[in-house]
Design an enzyme around this catalytic site. Structure first.
Site, short mmCIF file in Angstrom:
data_model
loop_
_atom_site.label_atom_id
_atom_site.label_comp_id
_atom_site.label_asym_id
_atom_site.label_seq_id
_atom_site.Cartn_x
_atom_site.Cartn_y
_atom_site.Cartn_z
N THR A 115 41.92 -22.16 -19.92
CA THR A 115 40.75 -22.89 -19.41
C THR A 115 39.47 -22.41 -20.08
O THR A 115 38.61 -23.21 -20.47
CB THR A 115 40.66 -22.71 -17.88
OG1 THR A 115 41.93 -22.99 -17.30
CG2 THR A 115 39.63 -23.64 -17.29
N PHE A 170 49.32 -13.20 -21.88
CA PHE A 170 49.25 -12.05 -20.98
C PHE A 170 47.90 -11.32 -21.11
O PHE A 170 46.92 -11.90 -21.56
CB PHE A 170 50.42 -11.10 -21.21
CG PHE A 170 51.76 -11.69 -20.85
CD1 PHE A 170 51.87 -12.82 -20.05
CD2 PHE A 170 52.93 -11.11 -21.32
CE1 PHE A 170 53.11 -13.34 -19.72
CE2 PHE A 170 54.18 -11.63 -20.98
CZ PHE A 170 54.26 -12.75 -20.19
N LYS A 196 42.87 -18.06 -19.16
CA LYS A 196 42.54 -17.91 -20.59
C LYS A 196 42.51 -19.27 -21.29
O LYS A 196 41.60 -19.54 -22.08
CB LYS A 196 43.56 -17.00 -21.27
CG LYS A 196 43.52 -15.54 -20.83
CD LYS A 196 44.39 -14.66 -21.69
CE LYS A 196 45.84 -15.06 -21.70
NZ LYS A 196 46.51 -14.94 -20.41
N TRP A 238 35.39 -24.85 -15.35
CA TRP A 238 36.41 -25.49 -14.52
C TRP A 238 35.80 -26.59 -13.66
O TRP A 238 36.40 -27.65 -13.48
CB TRP A 238 37.10 -24.44 -13.64
CG TRP A 238 38.22 -25.00 -12.80
CD1 TRP A 238 39.50 -25.26 -13.18
CD2 TRP A 238 38.12 -25.40 -11.42
NE1 TRP A 238 40.22 -25.79 -12.14
CE2 TRP A 238 39.39 -25.89 -11.04
CE3 TRP A 238 37.08 -25.39 -10.48
CZ2 TRP A 238 39.66 -26.36 -9.76
CZ3 TRP A 238 37.35 -25.85 -9.21
CH2 TRP A 238 38.63 -26.34 -8.85
N LYS A 280 55.28 -22.37 -12.15
CA LYS A 280 54.00 -22.11 -12.81
C LYS A 280 53.21 -23.38 -13.09
O LYS A 280 51.98 -23.40 -13.08
CB LYS A 280 54.27 -21.37 -14.13
CG LYS A 280 53.02 -21.01 -14.91
CD LYS A 280 53.39 -20.17 -16.13
CE LYS A 280 52.18 -19.90 -17.00
NZ LYS A 280 51.73 -21.06 -17.74
N ALA A 314 55.61 -14.10 -24.76
CA ALA A 314 54.61 -13.04 -24.95
C ALA A 314 55.18 -11.66 -24.67
O ALA A 314 54.48 -10.67 -24.82
CB ALA A 314 53.41 -13.30 -24.06
N PHE A 319 35.20 -18.54 -9.60
CA PHE A 319 35.82 -19.38 -8.57
C PHE A 319 34.79 -19.64 -7.46
O PHE A 319 33.84 -18.88 -7.29
CB PHE A 319 37.06 -18.69 -7.99
CG PHE A 319 38.23 -18.66 -8.93
CD1 PHE A 319 39.36 -19.45 -8.69
CD2 PHE A 319 38.22 -17.87 -10.07
CE1 PHE A 319 40.44 -19.44 -9.56
CE2 PHE A 319 39.29 -17.85 -10.94
CZ PHE A 319 40.41 -18.64 -10.69
N ARG A 322 48.82 -22.55 -27.48
CA ARG A 322 50.28 -22.54 -27.53
C ARG A 322 50.85 -23.79 -26.86
O ARG A 322 50.25 -24.31 -25.91
CB ARG A 322 50.81 -21.30 -26.81
CG ARG A 322 50.49 -19.99 -27.50
CD ARG A 322 50.85 -18.80 -26.64
NE ARG A 322 49.98 -18.73 -25.48
CZ ARG A 322 50.23 -18.00 -24.40
NH1 ARG A 322 51.35 -17.30 -24.31
NH2 ARG A 322 49.39 -17.96 -23.39
#
Length: 913
Positions: free
Chosen positions: A366, A649, A364, A766, A399, A618, A737, A388
């Site tokens: 990205t 999320f 999200k 990306w 992460k 979240a 991807f 955020r």
């Protein structure tokens, strides 16, 4: 001497007055301010300026310095005025000796209403008079000759005598542009007499020395005297007499020049107003040179040199006094901007949400960054990303960071992911100050008599005993209408001094921005100094603090202070809520948070602006960036621009909370939802094997499997339907991807559109940056033009249980809810305490639409269990717990910190991702 010059001055003044009135019709509060820096005691010109300014409707402010003020002292005052946004023009009344290049060029050209800076003179010489301020004295000289004396300047020989610097240059330029042959001379020049014999027009720029005879000036020569040093306020001596035909005296020049300066002031004000209005940014975007294979996020970030943040700020319309710079690439933006732009129309408001994700996340952030890079760097549309701020804990855990990824990220990514500007540290300090206040108050109440406690809370200082303002507020809350500490009865003293906190009801935990599983439960107060008053407690991760949620939902300092004071930390022994205000700590918390409330300005890889501000959890909070960042960004982009923000999320959690909690708090109406999906997540929802962070993906995810994708699209369809509950158009962004096939991509887009999405677009940001999301940007722009029929899911007046049930059934697809006795008890208590009208913030797993993380796709006919219900009263929501929620992450066997290092030679960070 003709009186026509005075009439011309009145005409100029009247014209300026009319233009200003027209400007004020559309901007009633606008009133230009002229600042005059004066070094000396001569107030002649001060009086002229004051009278004319008042007549025209301008304000004027004088800065009076001693006559012997140094160059640096004058420059200091100039620099202050340069940065004062209330001042639109600046003039200098200083001695001729003080007019050095250093002083003159300290003035901001846009405030230089006397046209003395090199920038304004250069524009005049180039012929760009409409883009600069021209010396009012020089203009007055030319206008008086042409309009009052009726002189045709074309072909005339003009001699400028005794003028210096900017005035001399401006006079020469203006005369030459009118076809005059211009000569310049000082009074002591040997050839002065012969030059005067040749001249048709003589312009006297400084007082005539006694030894220069008037007979040198030929009869019939038009003489114009501007020897009054208009800028310095000094009156020239040896004034020329009126023995010549066509003499125009210095008073005429002074008065008309004063009127023309007012005209320049009005022009300055008009220009300033125009700059405040929406305009397409003149943004210098940074070029990308994508590599294949795509390097690591840190390598990509480091290969791009960001613009200086003050340059970026200026490009997007921020004023110099509206930013506070942190290093080279970060700045805080002051809230005063909202007042300045209060009449500016907002831009379009876009939310990026996602389908139910895998544990790897679906990109999200990205997509958010890629979308704004496409909008601004490639389609030339003003846009802002509002993200955020990530917790530092996961950065060193499993992460990693959260600055986006690949060629769609915020830079410098190491600054984004680490301390940024210290907001989370401020939250930690404020949170833990409040935690310390709670336990300390319990200790002191347990170990002191009423009288001793009261005497320490309201001590005698220098023979005087006074309540602080927050203590007076507590007295008022208790119904004690007294202000003199000595007049309280024993019962009132006890009532005031004792909060009677019940330790078992304390909900306020200490926080730390580090993943530390061993702080999930502990015992505090074991030192002998705490006299046996120990209790079980815990640490949460810093972003789980209610203060973070308050920061994210507040819209002003005043509102933040009120919210901080309302935070409920425990109940007393009678079951009544105890707040931060009761503990007397509200003001101190606000002081610790006064800088954190200002959004942080950064930039994307392509040099487009980003606000990074607030990052509430979240699950137990609403998982969105700050209301203030969104509001400021919406003003800055203007009516045709876009602000793109993200929700944590999946859409069932982050988007639902964005609409029902954040949009209620902000009053903002979203225009479009961008729903992020990935082929790998859809395969997981279609029955693919489990996905675990840090473990290589199984072949089902790296090879084409049309059936798994088709089966998994049910989750995408459900999330589209959830967005449609709120009346907002949906654009699906398929984050592609390298292992995704064309058949899989086409299938997802087709099924998304069949499910009701306005459009569905594959995105390649990306790997190539904003260029890879141009189709998404166009789809979003088109969807925003369709209009939003936004509505909330539930009415706040509904009982707490009904609001929970509405979310469970309409959003998650549950058959019903089941409340534990503890949850029902809490609901009854919060309703009795007056908190029943707050919105609901469901704390549920993000890995499934249901409460069971392993239930993928679209689970049906399940009962949603509510194990507990808690309240964040300061933030302004009730949060039911669906299962157990961990608020302190732990470290894995091999945390990210194994790869993070610092090159001690270059000071570059290595290993972040």
């Amino acid at each position: 001497v003709s009186r026509r010059p005075a009439r011309r001055g009145r005409e100029v003044l009247q014209n300026s007055k009319e233009v200003l009135s027209l400007l004020q019709e559309k901007n009633p509060a606008f009133k230009p301010v002229l600042a005059i820096i004066q070094a000396g005691d001569d107030n002649l010109m001060q009086e002229i300026n004051q009278n004319l300014a008042e007549e025209a409707g301008l304000n004027i402010t004088h800065i009076c310095l001693p006559p012997d003020s140094s160059e640096d002292e004058i420059i200091d005052e100039i620099l202050k005025i340069n940065e004062d946004t209330r001042v639109h023009g600046l003039a200098l009344q200083i001695s001729e000796n003080s007019f050095s290049n250093k002083v003159l060029n300290a003035l901001k050209p846009e405030k230089d209403v006397d046209g003395v800076t090199d920038v304004n003179l250069g524009r005049l010489v180039r012929g760009d008079a409409h883009e600069c301020y021209v010396s009012p004295v020089a203009r007055a000289v030319v206008e008086l000759l042409e309009k009052s004396a009726g002189v045709n300047l074309d072909g005339k020989k003009v001699l400028v005598i005794g003028a210096h610097g900017s005035l001399e240059a401006a006079l020469q330029c203006l005369f030459q542009r009118r076809g005059s042959m211009t000569m310049s001379s000082q009074w002591k020049t040997p050839q002065l007499q012969s030059k005067l014999h040749e001249a048709d027009i003589a312009v006297v720029g400084s007082p005539k020395p006694e030894d220069i005879p008037l007979s040198w000036i030929q009869p019939g020569t038009t003489v114009l005297n501007c020897s009054h040093d208009f800028l310095s306020g000094r009156l020239g001596c040896g004034s020329l007499g009126v023995h010549f035909n066509g003499l125009i005296a210095e008073d005429d020049v002074s008065l008309l020049a004063a009127a023309l300066r007012i005209q320049n002031m009005v022009s300055s004000g008009r220009r300033w107003l125009r700059e405040q209005q929406h305009a397409r940014w003149r943004l210098h975007c940074l070029k990308l040179q994508p590599l294949s294979p795509v390097p690591s996020d840190l390598e990509i970030s480091r290969a791009q040199t960001p613009k200086a943040v003050d340059v970026l700020a200026k490009e997007i319309g921020l004023l110099a006094d509206e930013i506070e710079i942190y290093g080279r690439s970060k700045a805080k933006v002051r809230l005063s901007l909202l007042e300045r732009l209060k009449d500016q129309a907002d831009g379009k408001y876009v939310l990026v949400a996602g389908i139910t994700p895998t544990p790897l996340g679906e990109g999200k952030s990205t997509v958010t960054v890629g979308l704004v890079q496409a909008l601004t760097a490639h389609l030339n549309i003003n846009s802002f990303a509002c993200l955020r701020q990530p917790s530092q804990g996961p950065t060193f855990g499993v992460k990693g960071g959260a600055a986006g990824g690949g060629y769609a990220q915020v830079i410098p990514m190491e600054e984004f992911n680490l301390h940024l500007t210290g907001d989370i540290h401020a939250i930690t300090a404020a949170n833990n100050l409040l935690a310390a206040a709670i336990d300390t108050r319990i200790l002191h109440e347990n170990t002191q008599t009423d009288k001793a406690l009261y005497n320490r809370l309201v001590p005698l200082v220098n023979g005087v005993r006074e309540f602080s303002s927050i203590q007076l507020a507590r007295l008022k809350k208790l119904g004690i209408n007294k202000t003199d500490p000595s007049t309280l009865t024993e019962e009132e003293m006890s009532k005031f001094a004792r909060l009677n906190i019940e330790p078992s009801t304390i909900t306020w935990q200490r926080v730390l921005d580090t993943n530390d599983r061993f702080l999930r439960k502990m015992t505090i107060g074991q030192a002998h100094t705490e006299k046996g008053y120990s209790r079980q407690a815990q640490f949460d991760i810093a972003v789980a603090s209610e203060i973070m949620a308050v920061l994210a939902l507040t819209d002003s300092l005043t509102d933040m202070k009120e919210r901080l004071g309302r935070m409920v930390v425990a109940s007393d022994k009678n079951g009544q809520p105890v707040t931060a205000e009761d503990l007397g700590v509200t003001g101190a918390l606000t002081v610790l948070m006064k800088d954190a409330i200002k959004p942080n300005l950064m930039q994307t890889l392509e040099g487009t602006p980003v606000f990074v501000h607030a990052g509430p959890f979240a699950n137990i909070a609403h998982g969105n960036s700050s209301v203030l960042a969104d509001k400021i960004a919406l003003k800055l982009v203007g009516e045709e621009g876009f602000v793109v923000t993200e929700a944590g999320f999946g859409a069932d959690i982050g988007m639902e909370k964005f609409f029902n909690i954040k949009c209620r708090a902000s009053g903002l109406v979203p225009n479009v939802v961008v729903l992020v999906a990935t082929v790998r997540a859809l395969k997981m929802h279609g029955g693919g094997p489990s996905v675990t962070a840090g473990v290589p993906l199984k072949k089902e995810y790296t090879e084409e499997n049309i059936q798994l994708v088709a089966d998994g699209c049910c989750n995408l369809q459900k999330q589209i339907q959830i967005a449609q509950l709120f009346g907002v158009p949906v654009v699906v962004a398929l984050n592609v991807f390298k292992t995704d096939t064309r058949a899989e991509i086409d299938l997802v887009c087709e099924l998304a559109k069949r499910a009701g999405a306005f459009d569905a677009v594959p995105c390649y940001h990306w790997s190539v940056g904003g260029k890879g999301s141009i189709d998404l940007a166009r789809a979003v722009r088109e969807a925003a033009g369709q209009g939003s029929r936004f509505r909330f899911l539930y009415d706040l007046q509904l009982p707490i249980v009904e609001k929970i049930r509405t979310i469970a059934q309409a959003v998650y697809g549950a058959k019903d809810i089941e409340l534990s006795p503890e949850a029902q008890s809490k609901i009854d208590r919060y309703t009795q305490q007056g908190f029943g009208n707050l919105p609901i913030c469901m704390a549920k797993t993000h890995l499934s639409l249901s409460h069971q993380p392993d239930k993928k796709g679209v689970p049906r006919d399940f009962i949603l269990p509510i194990s507990d219900v808690r309240a964040s009263i300061g933030a302004g929501f009730i949060y039911p717990l669906v299962g157990t929620m961990s608020t302190m992450p732990g470290l894995p066997t091999r945390p990210c910190f194994y790869d993070i290092d610092l090159d001690t030679e270059t000071e570059q960070v290595k290993g972040l991702f």
